[in-house]
Design a protein around this motif. Structure first.
Motif, PDB file in Angstrom:
ATOM      1  N   ASN A 296       0.828  -1.215   0.000  1.00 17.28           N
ATOM      2  CA  ASN A 296       0.000   0.000   0.000  1.00 17.28           C
ATOM      3  C   ASN A 296       0.857   1.258   0.000  1.00 17.28           C
ATOM      4  O   ASN A 296       0.361   2.358   0.184  1.00 17.28           O
ATOM      5  N   HIS A 297       2.151   1.082  -0.156  1.00 18.92           N
ATOM      6  CA  HIS A 297       3.094   2.200  -0.175  1.00 18.92           C
ATOM      7  C   HIS A 297       3.081   3.000   1.120  1.00 18.92           C
ATOM      8  O   HIS A 297       3.383   4.191   1.151  1.00 18.92           O
ATOM      9  N   LEU A 298       2.664   2.357   2.218  1.00 20.76           N
ATOM     10  CA  LEU A 298       2.818   3.029   3.509  1.00 20.76           C
ATOM     11  C   LEU A 298       4.282   2.955   3.912  1.00 20.76           C
ATOM     12  O   LEU A 298       4.755   3.744   4.726  1.00 20.76           O
ATOM     13  N   GLU A 299       4.989   1.972   3.358  1.00 22.86           N
ATOM     14  CA  GLU A 299       6.449   1.912   3.480  1.00 22.86           C
ATOM     15  C   GLU A 299       7.004   1.906   2.070  1.00 22.86           C
ATOM     16  O   GLU A 299       6.420   1.314   1.165  1.00 22.86           O
ATOM     17  N   LYS A 300       8.148   2.571   1.922  1.00 21.68           N
ATOM     18  CA  LYS A 300       8.779   2.645   0.611  1.00 21.68           C
ATOM     19  C   LYS A 300       9.798   1.505   0.517  1.00 21.68           C
ATOM     20  O   LYS A 300      10.572   1.308   1.452  1.00 21.68           O
TER      21      LYS A 300
ATOM     22  N   ARG B 161      -3.521   4.253  -3.864  1.00 19.37           N
ATOM     23  CA  ARG B 161      -3.927   3.728  -2.559  1.00 19.37           C
ATOM     24  C   ARG B 161      -5.435   3.614  -2.462  1.00 19.37           C
ATOM     25  O   ARG B 161      -5.958   2.743  -1.777  1.00 19.37           O
ATOM     26  N   ALA B 162      -6.130   4.546  -3.143  1.00 19.91           N
ATOM     27  CA  ALA B 162      -7.588   4.541  -3.071  1.00 19.91           C
ATOM     28  C   ALA B 162      -8.153   3.247  -3.634  1.00 19.91           C
ATOM     29  O   ALA B 162      -9.280   2.878  -3.334  1.00 19.91           O
ATOM     30  N   GLU B 163      -7.356   2.545  -4.459  1.00 17.74           N
ATOM     31  CA  GLU B 163      -7.851   1.315  -5.079  1.00 17.74           C
ATOM     32  C   GLU B 163      -7.520   0.084  -4.243  1.00 17.74           C
ATOM     33  O   GLU B 163      -7.854  -1.022  -4.628  1.00 17.74           O
ATOM     34  N   VAL B 164      -6.799   0.291  -3.159  1.00 19.69           N
ATOM     35  CA  VAL B 164      -6.423  -0.832  -2.302  1.00 19.69           C
ATOM     36  C   VAL B 164      -6.971  -0.573  -0.897  1.00 19.69           C
ATOM     37  O   VAL B 164      -6.693   0.460  -0.308  1.00 19.69           O
TER      38      VAL B 164
ATOM     39  N   ILE C 219     -16.895  10.222  -0.262  1.00 17.96           N
ATOM     40  CA  ILE C 219     -17.267  11.622  -0.472  1.00 17.96           C
ATOM     41  C   ILE C 219     -16.042  12.462  -0.798  1.00 17.96           C
ATOM     42  O   ILE C 219     -16.038  13.250  -1.746  1.00 17.96           O
ATOM     43  N   ASN C 220     -14.972  12.284  -0.025  1.00 20.34           N
ATOM     44  CA  ASN C 220     -13.845  13.204  -0.161  1.00 20.34           C
ATOM     45  C   ASN C 220     -12.779  12.745  -1.147  1.00 20.34           C
ATOM     46  O   ASN C 220     -11.997  13.561  -1.611  1.00 20.34           O
ATOM     47  N   VAL C 221     -12.723  11.457  -1.421  1.00 13.82           N
ATOM     48  CA  VAL C 221     -11.695  10.993  -2.357  1.00 13.82           C
ATOM     49  C   VAL C 221     -12.307  10.685  -3.720  1.00 13.82           C
ATOM     50  O   VAL C 221     -11.790  11.093  -4.754  1.00 13.82           O
ATOM     51  N   LYS C 222     -13.434   9.976  -3.723  1.00 12.09           N
ATOM     52  CA  LYS C 222     -14.045   9.621  -5.004  1.00 12.09           C
ATOM     53  C   LYS C 222     -15.012  10.682  -5.506  1.00 12.09           C
ATOM     54  O   LYS C 222     -15.470  10.599  -6.636  1.00 12.09           O
ATOM     55  N   GLY C 223     -15.338  11.650  -4.658  1.00 10.67           N
ATOM     56  CA  GLY C 223     -16.246  12.709  -5.084  1.00 10.67           C
ATOM     57  C   GLY C 223     -17.680  12.249  -5.241  1.00 10.67           C
ATOM     58  O   GLY C 223     -18.448  12.821  -6.012  1.00 10.67           O
ATOM     59  N   GLU C 224     -18.054  11.212  -4.510  1.00  9.73           N
ATOM     60  CA  GLU C 224     -19.433  10.748  -4.573  1.00  9.73           C
ATOM     61  C   GLU C 224     -20.365  11.743  -3.884  1.00  9.73           C
ATOM     62  O   GLU C 224     -19.929  12.459  -2.980  1.00  9.73           O
TER      63      GLU C 224
ATOM     64  N   LEU D   2     -14.126  -1.162   2.218  1.00  4.91           N
ATOM     65  CA  LEU D   2     -14.913  -1.642   1.078  1.00  4.91           C
ATOM     66  C   LEU D   2     -15.620  -0.504   0.362  1.00  4.91           C
ATOM     67  O   LEU D   2     -15.894  -0.585  -0.827  1.00  4.91           O
ATOM     68  N   ALA D   3     -15.920   0.559   1.109  1.00  4.56           N
ATOM     69  CA  ALA D   3     -16.651   1.684   0.523  1.00  4.56           C
ATOM     70  C   ALA D   3     -15.889   2.299  -0.643  1.00  4.56           C
ATOM     71  O   ALA D   3     -16.483   2.924  -1.522  1.00  4.56           O
ATOM     72  N   MET D   4     -14.573   2.120  -0.659  1.00  6.86           N
ATOM     73  CA  MET D   4     -13.775   2.657  -1.760  1.00  6.86           C
ATOM     74  C   MET D   4     -13.783   1.732  -2.970  1.00  6.86           C
ATOM     75  O   MET D   4     -13.112   1.988  -3.952  1.00  6.86           O
ATOM     76  N   GLU D   5     -14.529   0.644  -2.878  1.00  8.24           N
ATOM     77  CA  GLU D   5     -14.611  -0.353  -3.942  1.00  8.24           C
ATOM     78  C   GLU D   5     -13.219  -0.775  -4.414  1.00  8.24           C
ATOM     79  O   GLU D   5     -12.866  -0.609  -5.581  1.00  8.24           O
ATOM     80  N   PRO D   6     -12.433  -1.321  -3.481  1.00  8.87           N
ATOM     81  CA  PRO D   6     -11.048  -1.655  -3.815  1.00  8.87           C
ATOM     82  C   PRO D   6     -10.958  -2.919  -4.669  1.00  8.87           C
ATOM     83  O   PRO D   6     -11.880  -3.744  -4.669  1.00  8.87           O
ATOM     84  N   LYS D   7      -9.844  -3.024  -5.395  1.00 10.55           N
ATOM     85  CA  LYS D   7      -9.629  -4.246  -6.177  1.00 10.55           C
ATOM     86  C   LYS D   7      -8.812  -5.248  -5.369  1.00 10.55           C
ATOM     87  O   LYS D   7      -8.657  -6.393  -5.758  1.00 10.55           O
ATOM     88  N   LEU D   8      -8.283  -4.781  -4.241  1.00 13.11           N
ATOM     89  CA  LEU D   8      -7.436  -5.628  -3.409  1.00 13.11           C
ATOM     90  C   LEU D   8      -7.635  -5.191  -1.960  1.00 13.11           C
ATOM     91  O   LEU D   8      -7.720  -4.002  -1.670  1.00 13.11           O
TER      92      LEU D   8
END
Lengths: 269, 356
Positions: A67-71, A105-108, A132-137, A180-186
């Motif tokens: 999730n790129h929380l660590e590089k 990250r929004a997809e995971v 609401i704030n990331v996907k603009g729903e 799950l609300a972000m409809e992630p693929k992973l």
């Protein structure tokens, strides 16, 4: 540092046959301590991978790298055909801007050991804040979907409760709904039941099991051997920053090939 | 069974002896619960009563002799005269305006500087550090004087292309009024202090919160605004209330740039009528009143931001008062020792949901 060993082919868009997560020689150090010493793993689409191992083995760090929380400091980590944290142009790797990192990250989805729900928001607001704030729903759409998700995790009646008014198991299920609300693929699970009282573990595992049955690709760091055996497609045993062995859960659990796996499992069971 | 003569629950509260209204509220087998007695409290109350009597006497009934003339020690008629005078009221408005502007500007600036200070960009973060270093390191009084006299070094301030033509210019001699100088000086000074308060609040939030926000795809600033700052508020608010109350009184240093706020106005009037003490009392009363109102506001603000951090908010003083007065015949109600829990120590009685 730039990841080593860039393969000649350019990574294109996602293709159906390609794995969802592909790790090749992933390395990560915290100061002098190398916590990941070259991890090679693949998670296919719709597959559930469970990672077990003693604490300090690097399993959580690996999950956070996805999730790129660590590089990562070396190797290649590809999620859905896109390299984590970098974009390849010809022979060059360009580090991604914050905007790009955030978009990926929004997809995971990620679920944390200590839930990390937002304590100043109700369960419903926790679930809608991302859409609401990331996907603009729109607020109405996000709310109706969120109520559906809360119902799915069995907490429709807790929509107006604040996290501190809920039990650990309920909080963790809200956290799953939030992801799950972000409809992630992973979906990534970082020891989702380790901070729970034993009697609350079951509800959370049940939600995770139903997710797996719906075909969600999941990487689960866990100590729940029963869950790993029944729900996992692959079981990975990590120790001291390397993958000791991996394979179908029943096979690994019933007949571990490596001595370290045997010792670990004997202590756990 | 002989019953004790019924005592009003209000009297029970006042005498500090809370008797059980009904025997069945004592422990199951009908034993009476005797609460702890506090005789020391009565001694302290008696002592305080004497002190209060002395204070009242000094304030309202004592006299002093100057040149053989007997006059009241405290000149309440003068205080009364000036308390509501238009001069003082106008000055009060200036003081409040200055406080509000200085704090509003200071808070906005403080949040910006705090976020800059925590920025991963080293240039931005160092700029913030230099700002804090400078404005905390010089006296606010000097800063105000500096802004007021800015026309000495910058008689004209113009906006334009560097080293090129100017598009628009301002004459600082006329533009820098006492009020503007005071506002600019106080905002810049307060911004530096507020930024450290805000930073403390931000770093007090669990890093897991930022990770959770990031894992939803939020960027740094969105995570700050939606997740970190609302939680940081609980830590930020109490010292900010402190700063606001302090600012109300700090505005009095605007008297050095001859701004007619409360203190400078009082000095001015006193210079004319030779009654400094009554005028200082007059403005002190005003400062006290505004401070009291602010404290009430602060209480409710803190309560608002405490939501989610406690399972149940404690009742407000008003709710407590209302409940205290509404004592029912069965002995329930009254001033509870714990919020939501009403009863005798050792035998708390949880009220059903609808009673809270």
């Amino acid at each position: 540092m730039t990841p080593a060993s860039v393969p000649p082919e350019t990574t294109g868009g996602p293709s159906v046959g390609a794995p969802m997560v592909m790790a090749q020689g992933v390395r990560k150090s915290f100061g002098p301590l190398e916590v990941l010493q070259g991890i090679d793993l693949e998670v296919g689409r719709g597959q559930v991978m469970c990672i077990i191992g003693p604490s300090g083995s690097g399993k959580s760090t690996f999950l956070r790298c996805i999730n790129h929380l660590e590089k990562i400091d070396g190797g290649r980590l590809v999620v859905d055909g896109e390299m984590v944290g970098y974009r390849q142009r010809g022979r060059r790797l360009h580090e991604l801007k914050e905007r790009e990192v955030a978009r990926r990250r929004a997809e995971v989805g990620m679920v944390f050991q200590h839930f990390n729900l937002f304590p100043h928001l109700t369960a419903l607001q926790n679930v809608t804040i991302g859409p609401i704030n990331v996907k603009g729903e729109s607020k109405e759409e996000a709310k109706s979907r969120a109520l559906g998700l809360l119902e799915r995790v069995g907490l429709a009646d807790k929509a107006a409760s604040y996290p501190r008014q809920m039990s650990g198991g309920q909080q963790q299920r809200v956290a799953i709904a939030r992801a799950l609300a972000m409809e992630p693929k992973l979906m990534l699970f970082d020891e989702p039941t380790s901070a729970l009282d034993p009697e609350l573990v079951g509800d959370v595992l049940e939600v995770m099991r139903s997710l797996a049955e719906d075909g969600m690709t999941m990487v689960v760091v866990t100590h729940e051997i029963g869950f790993a055996r029944e729900v996992g497609d692959t079981l990975v045993f990590m120790d001291a920053g390397v993958v000791i062995e991996s394979g179908p859960p029943r096979q690994v659990l019933a007949g571990p090939r490596e001595e370290r796996t045997k010792t670990f499992l004997s202590r756990l069971l | 069974m002989p019953r004790r003569s019924p005592t009003s629950p209000v009297v029970e509260r006042l005498t500090g002896r809370r008797r059980l209204a009904r025997r069945d509220r004592a422990s199951g087998d009908g034993l009476e619960v005797v609460p702890v007695r506090h005789p020391g409290r009565w001694v302290v109350v008696a002592f305080l009563c004497v002190l209060v009597a002395m204070l009242v006497h000094t304030l309202f009934f004592s006299h002093v002799y100057t040149n053989g003339i007997r006059r009241p020690r405290f000149d309440w008629s003068t205080i009364d005269h000036f308390f509501g005078s238009s001069q003082v009221l106008q000055a009060l408005v200036v003081t409040i305006e200055l406080t509000v502007l200085a704090m509003a500007g200071g808070i906005v600036l403080g949040i910006i500087v705090a976020i800059m200070r925590l920025s991963p960009n080293p240039i931005v973060s160092n700029c913030a550090w230099v700002y804090i270093w400078f404005f905390r390191g010089t006296p606010v009084l000097v800063q105000l004087l500096f802004w007021f006299n800015i026309n000495v070094i910058f008689p004209k301030v113009s906006l334009g292309i560097p080293f090129g033509p100017s598009l628009f210019s301002v004459d600082m001699q006329t533009a820098m009024t006492p009020f503007l100088a005071a506002t600019v000086g106080l905002v810049l000074n307060e911004g530096a202090y507020m930024s450290e308060i805000v930073r403390a609040g931000i770093v007090s939030v669990d890093p897991g919160q930022i990770e959770a926000a990031q894992s939803l795809g939020m960027r740094r600033l969105a995570a700050m605004r939606l997740v970190v700052l609302p939680q940081a508020m609980r830590v930020i608010l109490p010292p900010t209330g402190n700063e606001t109350i302090s600012m109300l009184k700090t505005t009095s240093i605007a008297s050095v740039v001859s701004l007619f706020e409360l203190t400078y106005t009082a000095e001015n009037i006193a210079a004319a009528n030779y009654k400094p003490i009554p005028l200082y009392i007059t403005v002190s009363l005003w400062y006290l009143m505004i401070t009291s109102i602010m404290m009430v506001g602060q209480y409710y603000l803190e309560r608002h931001y405490a939501r989610g951090s406690v399972r149940q908010l404690p009742p407000t003083p008003l709710q407590r008062l209302r409940r205290g007065l509404l004592i029912r015949p069965d002995g329930r109600g009254g001033f509870g020792r714990f919020p939501g829990v009403i009863g005798v120590e050792g035998a708390p009685v949880m009220l059903p949901e609808d009673d809270r």
